[in-house]
Design a protein around this motif. Structure first.
Motif, PDB file in Angstrom:
ATOM      1  N   SER A  16       0.830  -1.213   0.000  1.00  0.00           N
ATOM      2  CA  SER A  16       0.000   0.000   0.000  1.00  0.00           C
ATOM      3  C   SER A  16       0.862   1.260   0.000  1.00  0.00           C
ATOM      4  O   SER A  16       0.598   2.212  -0.749  1.00  0.00           O
ATOM      5  CB  SER A  16      -0.922  -0.009   1.223  1.00  0.00           C
ATOM      6  N   THR A  17       1.908   1.237   0.822  1.00  0.00           N
ATOM      7  CA  THR A  17       2.816   2.389   0.873  1.00  0.00           C
ATOM      8  C   THR A  17       3.530   2.583  -0.455  1.00  0.00           C
ATOM      9  O   THR A  17       3.706   3.710  -0.934  1.00  0.00           O
ATOM     10  CB  THR A  17       3.854   2.198   1.994  1.00  0.00           C
ATOM     11  N   GLN A  18       3.946   1.494  -1.087  1.00  0.00           N
ATOM     12  CA  GLN A  18       4.632   1.570  -2.369  1.00  0.00           C
ATOM     13  C   GLN A  18       3.733   2.173  -3.452  1.00  0.00           C
ATOM     14  O   GLN A  18       4.189   2.950  -4.289  1.00  0.00           O
ATOM     15  CB  GLN A  18       5.093   0.178  -2.791  1.00  0.00           C
ATOM     16  N   GLN A  19       2.454   1.819  -3.419  1.00  0.00           N
ATOM     17  CA  GLN A  19       1.512   2.399  -4.383  1.00  0.00           C
ATOM     18  C   GLN A  19       1.381   3.903  -4.182  1.00  0.00           C
ATOM     19  O   GLN A  19       1.302   4.668  -5.157  1.00  0.00           O
ATOM     20  CB  GLN A  19       0.148   1.721  -4.237  1.00  0.00           C
ATOM     21  N   ILE A  20       1.410   4.334  -2.916  1.00  0.00           N
ATOM     22  CA  ILE A  20       1.326   5.772  -2.623  1.00  0.00           C
ATOM     23  C   ILE A  20       2.567   6.500  -3.115  1.00  0.00           C
ATOM     24  O   ILE A  20       2.472   7.562  -3.738  1.00  0.00           O
ATOM     25  CB  ILE A  20       1.132   5.995  -1.106  1.00  0.00           C
ATOM     26  N   THR A  21       3.748   5.942  -2.842  1.00  0.00           N
ATOM     27  CA  THR A  21       4.988   6.609  -3.270  1.00  0.00           C
ATOM     28  C   THR A  21       5.090   6.661  -4.796  1.00  0.00           C
ATOM     29  O   THR A  21       5.586   7.628  -5.349  1.00  0.00           O
ATOM     30  CB  THR A  21       6.220   5.894  -2.681  1.00  0.00           C
ATOM     31  N   LYS A  22       4.608   5.609  -5.474  1.00  0.00           N
ATOM     32  CA  LYS A  22       4.584   5.629  -6.941  1.00  0.00           C
ATOM     33  C   LYS A  22       3.695   6.750  -7.451  1.00  0.00           C
ATOM     34  O   LYS A  22       4.053   7.475  -8.397  1.00  0.00           O
ATOM     35  CB  LYS A  22       4.093   4.285  -7.483  1.00  0.00           C
ATOM     36  N   ALA A  23       2.506   6.879  -6.844  1.00  0.00           N
ATOM     37  CA  ALA A  23       1.573   7.929  -7.258  1.00  0.00           C
ATOM     38  C   ALA A  23       2.165   9.316  -7.004  1.00  0.00           C
ATOM     39  O   ALA A  23       2.051  10.216  -7.846  1.00  0.00           O
ATOM     40  CB  ALA A  23       0.252   7.774  -6.516  1.00  0.00           C
ATOM     41  N   MET A  24       2.815   9.494  -5.839  1.00  0.00           N
ATOM     42  CA  MET A  24       3.419  10.786  -5.515  1.00  0.00           C
ATOM     43  C   MET A  24       4.568  11.113  -6.467  1.00  0.00           C
ATOM     44  O   MET A  24       4.770  12.272  -6.838  1.00  0.00           O
ATOM     45  CB  MET A  24       3.915  10.785  -4.072  1.00  0.00           C
ATOM     46  N   MET A 252      10.635  10.120  -3.675  1.00  0.00           N
ATOM     47  CA  MET A 252       9.589   9.111  -3.842  1.00  0.00           C
ATOM     48  C   MET A 252      10.077   7.928  -4.685  1.00  0.00           C
ATOM     49  O   MET A 252       9.680   6.783  -4.465  1.00  0.00           O
ATOM     50  CB  MET A 252       8.348   9.733  -4.462  1.00  0.00           C
ATOM     51  N   THR A 256      10.145   4.182  -3.282  1.00  0.00           N
ATOM     52  CA  THR A 256       9.532   3.061  -4.007  1.00  0.00           C
ATOM     53  C   THR A 256      10.522   1.911  -4.157  1.00  0.00           C
ATOM     54  O   THR A 256      10.169   0.739  -3.978  1.00  0.00           O
ATOM     55  CB  THR A 256       9.048   3.526  -5.393  1.00  0.00           C
TER      56      THR A 256
END
Length: 295
Positions: A16-24, A252, A256
Motif C-alpha cells: 500500500s505504501t509503495q503504491q502511494i509513493t509511486k503515485a506521488m 519518492m 519506491t
C-alpha cells in the motif's frame, strides 16, 4: 520468528505504501515539467534584465542615488527563506534552514545577539522551523505556493523594498534552492538589498554599448531597478518551486525502490515461516502416527 499473520500484514502495508509513493512520484514528475518550463523561460529574461541594468548604470551616477542602493552599517537584517509547504522531499527544506542558520550564526552573529535578525518565510516549512527556534518570523507570504503567481511574489518584494527604504532593515538576503536537474538542487544565498553595485559586474558588458534613452536615462533607471528586484525574487521562488518537485520526485523514487527491496525480504521471510510451519505440522502428524502404531 514472526507469525505468518504478522508477515502478511506487513507485506500488505508495504504494498500500500509503495503504491502511494509511486503515485506521488508521478504527480511530482507532472508538476516538475511545468515548473521546469517556467524557470527555463524566466532565466534568460532575468539575466538580460540584470545585464541591461548593469550596462546602463555602469557609466551613470543615477544608480547610486537609488534608495535601493544605499549601503548602511548593518544593524537590522532580514532573511527571505524560500522552502516548501509540504515535506516528503528528502533534505530539501532542511538544507535551506541549515544554510539560513549558518548565515545567522556566522555572518550576522552580532545582529542575532541583539535580536535584530528577522525571517520572511515563503513556504510553511521554513516558517515552522524558525518559529520553533524562537525567531521573529514574517508569515504574510507563507502561503505563496498555494497558487504561485508573479503578483504574490511582487507583493512580497514590494513590502521588503518599502521596509528597506524606510530603514527597517539594512541588509536583505535570499536563501533558496537553485534547480540544476531532477537529482540536483544547489543551495544559494544571495544579497537582495542593497542592490549589488554595477561596478561589481564585468566591465566588458558595458563596453562598446550605446543606448538611446526615451523618455530619459533617469526615468529608465528609476523604473528598471525596482522591476529587476521583483524579477530577481520571482526567479528565486521559481527555482525553489522546480527544485522542490525534483527533490520530491527523487525521494519518492528512492522510497519506491526501498519498498520493493523490503518486499523481497519479507516475502522470503514469509516463505521460510510458512515452510517451517508446514514442516512442524508434518512432524506432528508423523509423531502422532508413530504413537498410535506403538499402542
Amino acid at each position: 520468528m514472526a507469525s505468518l499473520k504478522e508477515v502478511r500484514s506487513r507485506i500488505t502495508s508495504i504494498i500500500s505504501t509503495q503504491q502511494i509513493t509511486k503515485a506521488m512520484k508521478m504527480v511530482a514528475a507532472a508538476k516538475l515539467r511545468r515548473a521546469q518550463d517556467n524557470i527555463i523561460q524566466m532565466r534568460p529574461y532575468a539575466r538580460k534584465l540584470s545585464e541591461m541594468l548593469s550596462t546602463v548604470a555602469a557609466g551613470a551616477e543615477l544608480a547610486g542615488e537609488s534608495p535601493y542602493n544605499q549601503v548602511r552599517p548593518i544593524e537590522r537584517v532580514l532573511l527571505i527563506v524560500v522552502t516548501s509547504d509540504r515535506g516528503l522531499a528528502g533534505a530539501f527544506n532542511t538544507n535551506v534552514v541549515k544554510e539560513a542558520l549558518v548565515l545567522i550564526n556566522e555572518r550576522y552573529a552580532e545582529q542575532n545577539r541583539r535580536g535584530n535578525v528577522e525571517i520572511l518565510a515563503i513556504g510553511k516549512k521554513g516558517a515552522e522551523a524558525f518559529q520553533r527556534r524562537g525567531y521573529k518570523v514574517n508569515t504574510n507570504f507563507v502561503d505563496t505556493f498555494l497558487s504561485l503567481s508573479f503578483a504574490k511574489v511582487r507583493a512580497a518584494a514590494e513590502e521588503v523594498m518599502a521596509a528597506f527604504t524606510a530603514g527597517q532593515y539594512d541588509r536583505v538576503d535570499v536563501v533558496f534552492n537553485e534547480f540544476k536537474n531532477v537529482a540536483t538542487q544547489v543551495i544559494r544565498s544571495e544579497q537582495f538589498l542593497p542592490i549589488v553595485s554595477a561596478a561589481t559586474h564585468s566591465a566588458t558588458k558595458a563596453n562598446n554599448v550605446n543606448y538611446l534613452f526615451e523618455p530619459s536615462e533617469e526615468e529608465i533607471i528609476t523604473e528598471l531597478i525596482p522591476k529587476t528586484l521583483k524579477i530577481q525574487l520571482y526567479k528565486a521562488v521559481l527555482e525553489s518551486n522546480a527544485s522542490e518537485h525534483g527533490a520530491r520526485m527523487t525521494a519518492m523514487d528512492k522510497a519506491t525502490e526501498n519498498a520493493g527491496e523490503l518486499l523481497k525480504e519479507l516475502k522470503l521471510v514469509y516463505n521460510r515461516t510458512r515452510q517451517a510451519a508446514i514442516t512442524k505440522e508434518i512432524l506432528e502428524i508423523v509423531g502422532g502416527a508413530e504413537a498410535l502404531a506403538q499402542q
